[in-house]
Design an enzyme around this catalytic site. Structure first.
Site: not given
Ligand code: BGP
Length: 476
Positions: A168, A376
Protein backbone atom coordinates in the site's frame (compact mmCIF):
# COMPACT_ATOMS: atom_id res chain seq x y z
CA UNK A 1 -26.36 -29.56 -1.98
CA UNK A 2 -22.72 -28.69 -2.58
CA UNK A 3 -22.14 -26.42 -5.50
CA UNK A 4 -19.33 -26.73 -7.99
CA UNK A 5 -16.19 -24.76 -7.07
CA UNK A 6 -15.42 -21.74 -9.22
CA UNK A 7 -11.88 -21.57 -7.85
CA UNK A 8 -8.78 -23.09 -9.44
CA UNK A 9 -7.45 -26.26 -7.80
CA UNK A 10 -4.31 -24.65 -6.44
CA UNK A 11 -6.07 -21.48 -5.24
CA UNK A 12 -4.25 -19.93 -2.30
CA UNK A 13 -6.75 -19.64 0.53
CA UNK A 14 -4.76 -17.43 2.82
CA UNK A 15 -4.72 -14.85 5.52
CA UNK A 16 -2.41 -11.96 6.35
CA UNK A 17 -0.59 -9.92 8.96
CA UNK A 18 2.20 -7.35 9.16
CA UNK A 19 5.28 -7.37 11.36
CA UNK A 20 4.58 -4.25 13.38
CA UNK A 21 0.98 -5.22 13.99
CA UNK A 22 1.62 -8.72 15.35
CA UNK A 23 5.20 -9.36 16.37
CA UNK A 24 5.96 -7.25 19.40
CA UNK A 25 9.52 -7.89 20.66
CA UNK A 26 10.24 -4.45 19.30
CA UNK A 27 13.84 -4.34 20.52
CA UNK A 28 14.69 -8.03 20.89
CA UNK A 29 17.53 -9.96 19.27
CA UNK A 30 19.25 -6.84 18.00
CA UNK A 31 16.26 -5.29 16.22
CA UNK A 32 16.70 -1.57 15.53
CA UNK A 33 13.92 1.02 15.86
CA UNK A 34 11.64 1.68 12.91
CA UNK A 35 9.79 4.90 12.14
CA UNK A 36 6.69 3.36 13.73
CA UNK A 37 8.53 2.57 16.95
CA UNK A 38 9.18 6.30 17.22
CA UNK A 39 5.93 7.67 15.83
CA UNK A 40 3.64 5.82 18.26
CA UNK A 41 5.37 7.57 21.16
CA UNK A 42 4.23 11.00 20.00
CA UNK A 43 1.20 11.82 22.18
CA UNK A 44 -2.12 11.80 20.35
CA UNK A 45 -0.94 9.94 17.25
CA UNK A 46 -2.59 6.56 17.91
CA UNK A 47 -5.88 5.51 19.50
CA UNK A 48 -5.39 5.63 23.27
CA UNK A 49 -1.65 5.72 22.76
CA UNK A 50 -1.39 2.07 21.64
CA UNK A 51 1.88 0.83 20.22
CA UNK A 52 3.36 -2.39 18.85
CA UNK A 53 5.96 -2.97 21.58
CA UNK A 54 4.17 -6.16 22.51
CA UNK A 55 1.35 -6.29 19.93
CA UNK A 56 -0.01 -9.87 20.01
CA UNK A 57 3.42 -11.34 20.75
CA UNK A 58 3.57 -13.35 17.53
CA UNK A 59 7.37 -13.18 17.77
CA UNK A 60 7.21 -15.60 20.70
CA UNK A 61 3.99 -17.37 19.75
CA UNK A 62 4.40 -17.98 16.02
CA UNK A 63 4.44 -21.74 16.50
CA UNK A 64 1.12 -21.62 18.30
CA UNK A 65 -0.29 -19.37 15.58
CA UNK A 66 0.95 -21.65 12.81
CA UNK A 67 -0.53 -24.69 14.59
CA UNK A 68 -3.90 -22.91 14.45
CA UNK A 69 -3.40 -22.21 10.74
CA UNK A 70 -2.57 -25.83 10.08
CA UNK A 71 -5.63 -27.06 11.95
CA UNK A 72 -7.78 -24.63 9.98
CA UNK A 73 -6.31 -25.88 6.71
CA UNK A 74 -4.89 -22.49 5.66
CA UNK A 75 -3.01 -22.73 2.36
CA UNK A 76 -1.08 -19.47 2.51
CA UNK A 77 0.09 -17.03 5.16
CA UNK A 78 1.10 -13.53 4.22
CA UNK A 79 3.41 -11.80 6.68
CA UNK A 80 5.92 -8.99 6.47
CA UNK A 81 9.55 -8.83 7.43
CA UNK A 82 10.67 -6.02 9.72
CA UNK A 83 13.58 -4.42 7.85
CA UNK A 84 15.10 -3.42 11.21
CA UNK A 85 15.40 -7.04 12.33
CA UNK A 86 17.59 -7.75 9.30
CA UNK A 87 19.45 -4.43 9.27
CA UNK A 88 18.93 -2.60 12.59
CA UNK A 89 20.23 0.61 11.00
CA UNK A 90 18.77 -0.04 7.56
CA UNK A 91 21.99 -1.27 5.99
CA UNK A 92 25.44 -2.61 6.85
CA UNK A 93 25.91 -5.99 8.56
CA UNK A 94 23.08 -8.49 8.55
CA UNK A 95 21.73 -9.12 12.06
CA UNK A 96 21.69 -12.91 11.91
CA UNK A 97 19.45 -13.30 14.96
CA UNK A 98 16.80 -11.18 13.26
CA UNK A 99 17.02 -13.12 10.02
CA UNK A 100 16.83 -16.38 11.98
CA UNK A 101 13.38 -15.47 13.27
CA UNK A 102 12.04 -15.39 9.71
CA UNK A 103 13.97 -18.53 8.73
CA UNK A 104 12.24 -20.37 11.56
CA UNK A 105 8.88 -18.86 10.66
CA UNK A 106 9.18 -19.83 6.99
CA UNK A 107 10.41 -23.34 7.83
CA UNK A 108 7.56 -23.83 10.26
CA UNK A 109 5.04 -22.73 7.62
CA UNK A 110 6.49 -25.03 5.00
CA UNK A 111 6.59 -27.99 7.39
CA UNK A 112 2.92 -27.42 8.01
CA UNK A 113 2.07 -27.23 4.32
CA UNK A 114 1.40 -23.49 4.30
CA UNK A 115 2.71 -21.36 1.45
CA UNK A 116 4.56 -18.30 2.79
CA UNK A 117 3.72 -14.98 1.11
CA UNK A 118 6.43 -12.54 2.13
CA UNK A 119 5.92 -8.78 2.16
CA UNK A 120 9.22 -6.91 1.99
CA UNK A 121 7.87 -3.62 3.24
CA UNK A 122 4.81 -3.04 5.36
CA UNK A 123 5.61 0.50 6.54
CA UNK A 124 8.26 -0.02 9.22
CA UNK A 125 11.15 1.88 7.66
CA UNK A 126 14.39 1.88 9.67
CA UNK A 127 14.45 5.02 11.80
CA UNK A 128 18.18 5.35 11.06
CA UNK A 129 17.41 5.92 7.36
CA UNK A 130 14.71 8.44 8.18
CA UNK A 131 17.20 10.38 10.28
CA UNK A 132 20.12 10.06 7.91
CA UNK A 133 18.48 11.05 4.63
CA UNK A 134 14.73 11.40 5.26
CA UNK A 135 13.81 7.92 4.12
CA UNK A 136 11.58 7.85 1.06
CA UNK A 137 12.49 11.42 0.19
CA UNK A 138 16.01 10.46 -0.82
CA UNK A 139 17.09 8.35 -3.77
CA UNK A 140 19.57 6.71 -1.41
CA UNK A 141 16.70 4.57 -0.12
CA UNK A 142 16.54 2.74 -3.45
CA UNK A 143 19.92 1.07 -3.02
CA UNK A 144 19.29 0.27 0.63
CA UNK A 145 15.89 -1.25 -0.12
CA UNK A 146 17.24 -3.36 -2.96
CA UNK A 147 20.14 -4.53 -0.82
CA UNK A 148 17.81 -5.49 2.03
CA UNK A 149 15.47 -7.30 -0.38
CA UNK A 150 18.35 -9.17 -2.01
CA UNK A 151 19.36 -10.61 1.37
CA UNK A 152 15.84 -12.00 1.76
CA UNK A 153 15.70 -13.24 -1.84
CA UNK A 154 18.88 -15.24 -1.27
CA UNK A 155 17.81 -16.48 2.17
CA UNK A 156 14.44 -17.72 0.94
CA UNK A 157 15.23 -18.75 -2.64
CA UNK A 158 13.12 -21.80 -3.44
CA UNK A 159 11.25 -21.58 -0.12
CA UNK A 160 9.15 -18.47 -0.63
CA UNK A 161 7.40 -18.33 -4.00
CA UNK A 162 5.18 -15.28 -3.51
CA UNK A 163 6.68 -11.90 -2.71
CA UNK A 164 5.03 -8.54 -2.15
CA UNK A 165 7.32 -5.57 -2.78
CA UNK A 166 5.64 -2.53 -1.19
CA UNK A 167 2.45 -2.78 0.82
CA UNK A 168 0.00 0.00 0.00
CA UNK A 169 2.40 2.62 -1.22
CA UNK A 170 -0.63 4.84 -1.85
CA UNK A 171 -1.57 4.66 1.83
CA UNK A 172 1.79 5.05 3.54
CA UNK A 173 2.76 7.92 1.26
CA UNK A 174 -0.51 9.84 1.57
CA UNK A 175 -0.88 9.19 5.28
CA UNK A 176 2.77 10.05 5.83
CA UNK A 177 3.14 13.21 3.74
CA UNK A 178 -0.33 14.67 3.19
CA UNK A 179 -2.31 13.80 6.30
CA UNK A 180 0.51 13.49 8.85
CA UNK A 181 -1.30 10.45 10.27
CA UNK A 182 1.63 8.09 9.65
CA UNK A 183 5.37 8.73 9.96
CA UNK A 184 7.07 10.98 9.10
CA UNK A 185 4.01 13.11 9.98
CA UNK A 186 4.43 15.68 7.20
CA UNK A 187 1.80 17.84 5.45
CA UNK A 188 3.42 18.83 2.17
CA UNK A 189 2.11 17.64 -1.17
CA UNK A 190 5.24 18.56 -3.10
CA UNK A 191 7.28 16.35 -0.80
CA UNK A 192 4.58 13.70 -0.98
CA UNK A 193 4.67 13.36 -4.76
CA UNK A 194 8.46 13.36 -4.71
CA UNK A 195 8.66 10.63 -2.05
CA UNK A 196 6.05 8.67 -3.98
CA UNK A 197 8.10 8.87 -7.18
CA UNK A 198 11.15 7.60 -5.31
CA UNK A 199 9.10 4.77 -3.82
CA UNK A 200 8.06 3.87 -7.38
CA UNK A 201 11.71 3.74 -8.41
CA UNK A 202 12.52 1.56 -5.40
CA UNK A 203 9.61 -0.75 -6.18
CA UNK A 204 10.68 -1.08 -9.82
CA UNK A 205 14.31 -1.69 -8.82
CA UNK A 206 13.36 -4.47 -6.41
CA UNK A 207 11.17 -6.17 -8.99
CA UNK A 208 14.01 -5.98 -11.51
CA UNK A 209 16.44 -7.36 -8.94
CA UNK A 210 14.12 -10.31 -8.27
CA UNK A 211 14.01 -11.11 -11.97
CA UNK A 212 17.75 -10.56 -12.49
CA UNK A 213 18.44 -12.98 -9.66
CA UNK A 214 16.17 -15.44 -11.46
CA UNK A 215 14.19 -16.07 -8.35
CA UNK A 216 11.76 -18.96 -8.67
CA UNK A 217 8.37 -17.43 -7.90
CA UNK A 218 6.41 -14.27 -8.39
CA UNK A 219 6.66 -10.70 -7.15
CA UNK A 220 4.27 -7.75 -7.24
CA UNK A 221 3.20 -4.71 -5.21
CA UNK A 222 0.07 -4.67 -3.02
CA UNK A 223 -2.13 -1.75 -3.89
CA UNK A 224 -4.96 -0.51 -1.67
CA UNK A 225 -7.61 -0.30 -4.36
CA UNK A 226 -10.82 1.55 -3.61
CA UNK A 227 -12.83 1.51 -6.86
CA UNK A 228 -14.57 4.79 -7.56
CA UNK A 229 -18.21 5.25 -8.51
CA UNK A 230 -20.17 8.36 -9.44
CA UNK A 231 -23.12 9.23 -7.23
CA UNK A 232 -25.36 9.44 -10.32
CA UNK A 233 -25.26 9.94 -14.08
CA UNK A 234 -24.90 13.71 -13.91
CA UNK A 235 -21.92 14.08 -16.27
CA UNK A 236 -20.14 16.38 -13.80
CA UNK A 237 -20.32 13.67 -11.16
CA UNK A 238 -19.17 11.03 -13.62
CA UNK A 239 -16.17 13.19 -14.46
CA UNK A 240 -15.47 13.58 -10.74
CA UNK A 241 -15.40 9.77 -10.42
CA UNK A 242 -13.01 9.58 -13.37
CA UNK A 243 -10.79 12.15 -11.65
CA UNK A 244 -10.85 10.12 -8.44
CA UNK A 245 -10.01 6.89 -10.26
CA UNK A 246 -7.10 8.56 -12.10
CA UNK A 247 -5.74 10.40 -9.05
CA UNK A 248 -6.29 7.72 -6.43
CA UNK A 249 -5.81 4.49 -8.38
CA UNK A 250 -4.25 4.82 -11.83
CA UNK A 251 -1.62 7.14 -10.41
CA UNK A 252 -0.11 4.03 -8.81
CA UNK A 253 -1.33 1.02 -10.74
CA UNK A 254 -0.45 2.47 -14.17
CA UNK A 255 3.09 3.01 -12.92
CA UNK A 256 3.33 -0.55 -11.57
CA UNK A 257 1.95 -2.18 -14.69
CA UNK A 258 3.14 0.13 -17.46
CA UNK A 259 5.65 2.57 -16.00
CA UNK A 260 3.42 5.54 -16.93
CA UNK A 261 1.79 8.30 -14.91
CA UNK A 262 -1.78 9.21 -15.95
CA UNK A 263 -1.59 12.21 -18.28
CA UNK A 264 -4.42 14.30 -16.79
CA UNK A 265 -3.05 13.90 -13.29
CA UNK A 266 0.47 14.94 -14.23
CA UNK A 267 -1.03 18.10 -15.80
CA UNK A 268 -3.04 18.73 -12.66
CA UNK A 269 0.03 18.35 -10.43
CA UNK A 270 2.21 20.49 -12.72
CA UNK A 271 -0.37 23.29 -12.64
CA UNK A 272 -0.13 23.34 -8.86
CA UNK A 273 3.65 23.05 -8.84
CA UNK A 274 3.59 19.76 -6.95
CA UNK A 275 4.51 17.29 -9.70
CA UNK A 276 7.50 15.04 -8.92
CA UNK A 277 10.87 15.81 -10.45
CA UNK A 278 11.57 13.12 -12.98
CA UNK A 279 15.22 12.61 -13.81
CA UNK A 280 16.78 11.08 -16.90
CA UNK A 281 16.40 7.34 -16.86
CA UNK A 282 13.54 7.29 -14.33
CA UNK A 283 10.77 6.50 -16.79
CA UNK A 284 12.93 3.85 -18.49
CA UNK A 285 13.43 2.19 -15.13
CA UNK A 286 9.71 2.31 -14.33
CA UNK A 287 8.84 0.87 -17.74
CA UNK A 288 11.41 -1.91 -17.46
CA UNK A 289 9.98 -3.42 -14.27
CA UNK A 290 7.28 -6.01 -14.84
CA UNK A 291 5.36 -7.23 -11.81
CA UNK A 292 4.24 -10.87 -12.02
CA UNK A 293 0.89 -10.02 -10.45
CA UNK A 294 -1.04 -7.07 -9.13
CA UNK A 295 -1.53 -7.42 -5.40
CA UNK A 296 -4.83 -5.95 -4.28
CA UNK A 297 -5.97 -4.96 -0.82
CA UNK A 298 -9.69 -4.40 -1.07
CA UNK A 299 -11.91 -3.13 1.72
CA UNK A 300 -14.43 -0.76 0.17
CA UNK A 301 -15.51 1.44 -2.70
CA UNK A 302 -15.84 5.23 -2.84
CA UNK A 303 -18.67 7.22 -4.32
CA UNK A 304 -17.95 10.63 -5.78
CA UNK A 305 -19.54 13.91 -6.76
CA UNK A 306 -18.45 17.19 -8.32
CA UNK A 307 -16.26 19.33 -6.09
CA UNK A 308 -15.52 22.92 -7.19
CA UNK A 309 -12.04 24.42 -7.00
CA UNK A 310 -12.97 26.15 -3.73
CA UNK A 311 -14.78 23.04 -2.49
CA UNK A 312 -14.10 20.58 0.35
CA UNK A 313 -10.61 19.37 1.18
CA UNK A 314 -9.40 16.68 3.52
CA UNK A 315 -11.75 15.82 6.39
CA UNK A 316 -11.13 13.86 9.56
CA UNK A 317 -11.18 10.07 9.52
CA UNK A 318 -13.10 7.94 11.98
CA UNK A 319 -10.53 6.16 14.15
CA UNK A 320 -12.75 5.86 17.22
CA UNK A 321 -15.32 3.36 15.96
CA UNK A 322 -18.12 5.86 16.52
CA UNK A 323 -20.32 5.34 13.47
CA UNK A 324 -20.90 8.48 11.42
CA UNK A 325 -18.00 10.43 12.91
CA UNK A 326 -15.91 10.72 9.73
CA UNK A 327 -15.98 14.09 8.02
CA UNK A 328 -16.64 14.99 4.39
CA UNK A 329 -13.50 14.79 2.30
CA UNK A 330 -12.34 15.58 -1.21
CA UNK A 331 -9.81 17.16 -3.52
CA UNK A 332 -10.93 20.64 -4.62
CA UNK A 333 -11.40 20.84 -8.37
CA UNK A 334 -11.36 17.04 -8.71
CA UNK A 335 -13.98 15.21 -6.64
CA UNK A 336 -15.50 14.81 -3.23
CA UNK A 337 -16.53 11.62 -1.50
CA UNK A 338 -20.20 11.18 -0.74
CA UNK A 339 -22.13 8.44 1.02
CA UNK A 340 -23.32 5.63 -1.22
CA UNK A 341 -27.03 5.16 -0.45
CA UNK A 342 -26.94 1.53 -1.61
CA UNK A 343 -24.43 0.06 0.84
CA UNK A 344 -24.02 -0.42 4.58
CA UNK A 345 -21.14 0.91 6.63
CA UNK A 346 -19.01 -0.50 9.43
CA UNK A 347 -18.68 1.25 12.77
CA UNK A 348 -15.55 2.88 11.36
CA UNK A 349 -17.60 4.19 8.39
CA UNK A 350 -16.03 1.85 5.82
CA UNK A 351 -18.56 1.03 3.11
CA UNK A 352 -19.39 -2.65 2.78
CA UNK A 353 -19.57 -3.50 -0.90
CA UNK A 354 -18.89 -7.06 -2.10
CA UNK A 355 -19.81 -6.15 -5.68
CA UNK A 356 -16.97 -3.65 -5.46
CA UNK A 357 -14.38 -6.43 -5.35
CA UNK A 358 -15.96 -7.97 -8.44
CA UNK A 359 -15.68 -4.59 -10.16
CA UNK A 360 -12.09 -4.18 -8.90
CA UNK A 361 -11.04 -7.54 -10.35
CA UNK A 362 -12.73 -6.85 -13.67
CA UNK A 363 -11.20 -3.39 -14.01
CA UNK A 364 -7.67 -4.57 -13.19
CA UNK A 365 -7.97 -7.53 -15.51
CA UNK A 366 -9.23 -5.41 -18.41
CA UNK A 367 -6.75 -2.59 -17.93
CA UNK A 368 -3.56 -4.46 -17.08
CA UNK A 369 -4.08 -8.09 -18.11
CA UNK A 370 -2.18 -9.25 -15.04
CA UNK A 371 -2.89 -12.07 -12.61
CA UNK A 372 -4.20 -10.75 -9.31
CA UNK A 373 -3.33 -11.79 -5.79
CA UNK A 374 -5.83 -10.51 -3.26
CA UNK A 375 -3.47 -9.69 -0.42
CA UNK A 376 -6.03 -8.23 2.02
CA UNK A 377 -9.78 -8.17 2.51
CA UNK A 378 -11.70 -8.23 5.73
CA UNK A 379 -13.97 -6.62 8.25
CA UNK A 380 -12.78 -4.61 11.23
CA UNK A 381 -15.40 -4.76 13.97
CA UNK A 382 -15.95 -4.94 17.71
CA UNK A 383 -15.99 -8.60 18.75
CA UNK A 384 -17.39 -9.94 21.99
CA UNK A 385 -16.09 -13.01 23.74
CA UNK A 386 -18.72 -14.99 25.66
CA UNK A 387 -18.29 -16.54 29.08
CA UNK A 388 -17.52 -19.82 27.26
CA UNK A 389 -14.78 -18.17 25.23
CA UNK A 390 -16.77 -18.17 22.00
CA UNK A 391 -16.87 -15.36 19.47
CA UNK A 392 -19.99 -15.27 17.32
CA UNK A 393 -18.79 -13.04 14.48
CA UNK A 394 -21.60 -13.80 12.05
CA UNK A 395 -21.22 -10.24 10.61
CA UNK A 396 -17.64 -11.10 9.60
CA UNK A 397 -18.71 -14.41 8.08
CA UNK A 398 -21.32 -12.56 6.03
CA UNK A 399 -18.79 -9.98 4.88
CA UNK A 400 -16.23 -12.60 3.85
CA UNK A 401 -18.78 -14.94 2.31
CA UNK A 402 -20.21 -12.21 0.08
CA UNK A 403 -16.74 -11.12 -1.00
CA UNK A 404 -15.60 -14.68 -1.74
CA UNK A 405 -18.75 -15.26 -3.79
CA UNK A 406 -18.01 -12.09 -5.79
CA UNK A 407 -14.44 -13.26 -6.40
CA UNK A 408 -15.79 -16.60 -7.65
CA UNK A 409 -17.99 -14.74 -10.12
CA UNK A 410 -15.03 -12.68 -11.37
CA UNK A 411 -12.98 -15.87 -11.80
CA UNK A 412 -15.81 -17.39 -13.82
CA UNK A 413 -15.66 -14.34 -16.06
CA UNK A 414 -11.99 -14.90 -16.73
CA UNK A 415 -10.11 -12.95 -14.06
CA UNK A 416 -6.91 -14.75 -13.17
CA UNK A 417 -6.97 -14.67 -9.36
CA UNK A 418 -4.08 -16.52 -7.70
CA UNK A 419 -5.30 -16.38 -4.15
CA UNK A 420 -7.17 -14.64 -1.41
CA UNK A 421 -5.65 -13.47 1.85
CA UNK A 422 -8.07 -12.24 4.44
CA UNK A 423 -7.07 -9.47 6.78
CA UNK A 424 -6.19 -10.70 9.30
CA UNK A 425 -5.24 -14.09 10.71
CA UNK A 426 -5.17 -13.28 14.41
CA UNK A 427 -6.52 -10.09 15.88
CA UNK A 428 -3.76 -7.52 15.85
CA UNK A 429 -2.91 -3.89 16.41
CA UNK A 430 -4.67 -1.56 14.01
CA UNK A 431 -2.20 1.28 13.28
CA UNK A 432 -4.48 4.11 14.30
CA UNK A 433 -7.46 2.29 15.81
CA UNK A 434 -5.90 0.33 18.65
CA UNK A 435 -7.05 -3.21 19.43
CA UNK A 436 -10.79 -2.67 19.57
CA UNK A 437 -11.09 -2.82 15.77
CA UNK A 438 -10.66 -6.56 15.27
CA UNK A 439 -10.18 -8.44 12.01
CA UNK A 440 -8.94 -11.94 12.87
CA UNK A 441 -10.22 -15.50 12.61
CA UNK A 442 -8.45 -15.92 15.92
CA UNK A 443 -9.39 -13.70 18.82
CA UNK A 444 -6.49 -12.48 20.92
CA UNK A 445 -7.01 -11.36 24.48
CA UNK A 446 -5.32 -8.00 24.11
CA UNK A 447 -6.78 -4.52 24.38
CA UNK A 448 -5.84 -0.87 24.74
CA UNK A 449 -4.46 -1.45 28.23
CA UNK A 450 -1.94 -3.72 26.47
CA UNK A 451 -2.10 -6.02 29.46
CA UNK A 452 -4.23 -8.84 28.02
CA UNK A 453 -3.34 -12.49 28.59
CA UNK A 454 -2.57 -12.83 24.84
CA UNK A 455 -4.49 -16.13 24.79
CA UNK A 456 -5.87 -17.18 21.41
CA UNK A 457 -9.52 -18.24 20.84
CA UNK A 458 -11.11 -19.43 17.60
CA UNK A 459 -13.97 -17.30 16.35
CA UNK A 460 -16.96 -18.73 14.46
CA UNK A 461 -15.37 -17.31 11.28
CA UNK A 462 -12.37 -19.61 11.88
CA UNK A 463 -14.58 -22.65 11.38
CA UNK A 464 -16.41 -21.05 8.48
CA UNK A 465 -13.15 -20.46 6.58
CA UNK A 466 -12.04 -23.99 7.39
CA UNK A 467 -15.09 -25.28 5.52
CA UNK A 468 -14.55 -22.88 2.64
CA UNK A 469 -10.99 -24.14 2.25
CA UNK A 470 -11.96 -27.81 2.48
CA UNK A 471 -14.53 -27.38 -0.28
CA UNK A 472 -12.29 -25.06 -2.32
CA UNK A 473 -14.89 -22.35 -2.09
CA UNK A 474 -17.80 -24.53 -3.23
CA UNK A 475 -19.53 -24.38 0.13
CA UNK A 476 -19.74 -20.83 1.40
C1 BGP B 1 -4.47 -1.85 5.33
C2 BGP B 1 -3.13 -2.19 5.90
C3 BGP B 1 -3.16 -3.14 7.04
C4 BGP B 1 -4.36 -3.04 7.94
C5 BGP B 1 -5.66 -2.82 7.18
C6 BGP B 1 -6.84 -2.45 8.04
O1 BGP B 1 -4.46 -0.55 4.86
O2 BGP B 1 -2.28 -2.72 4.91
O3 BGP B 1 -1.93 -3.07 7.68
O4 BGP B 1 -4.16 -2.25 9.02
O5 BGP B 1 -5.53 -1.84 6.20
O6 BGP B 1 -6.81 -1.11 8.34
P1 BGP B 1 -7.14 -0.52 9.74
O7 BGP B 1 -6.22 -1.20 10.69
O8 BGP B 1 -6.90 0.93 9.63
O9 BGP B 1 -8.58 -0.83 10.00
Amino acid sequence: MTEQSKFPKDFLWGSASAAYQVEGAWDEDGKGPSVWDEFVRIPGKTFKGTNGDLAVDHFHRYQEDIALMKEQGLKAYRFSVAWTRIFPEGRGEVNQAGLDFYIHLVDELIENGIEPVLTLYHWDLPQALQEEYQGWESRKVIEDFVNYAAVLFEAFRGKVHYWVSLNEQNIFIQMGYMLALHPPGVVDQKRMYQANHIANLANASVINKFHEMQMPGKIGPSFAYTPNYAIDSNPENVLAAENAEDLMAHYWMDVYAWGEYPIAIMKFLEKQGIAPTIEDGDMELLRSAKPDFMGVNYYQTATNAFNPIDGVGQGKMNTTGKKGSSEESGVPGMYKKVANPFVDRTNWDWEIDPTGIHIALRRITSRYRLPILITENGLGEYDKITADNEIHDDYRIKYLKDHVAAIGDAIEEGCDVLGYCTWSYTDLLSWLNGYQKRYGFVYVDQDETQEGSLKRYKKDSYYWYQRVITTNGANL
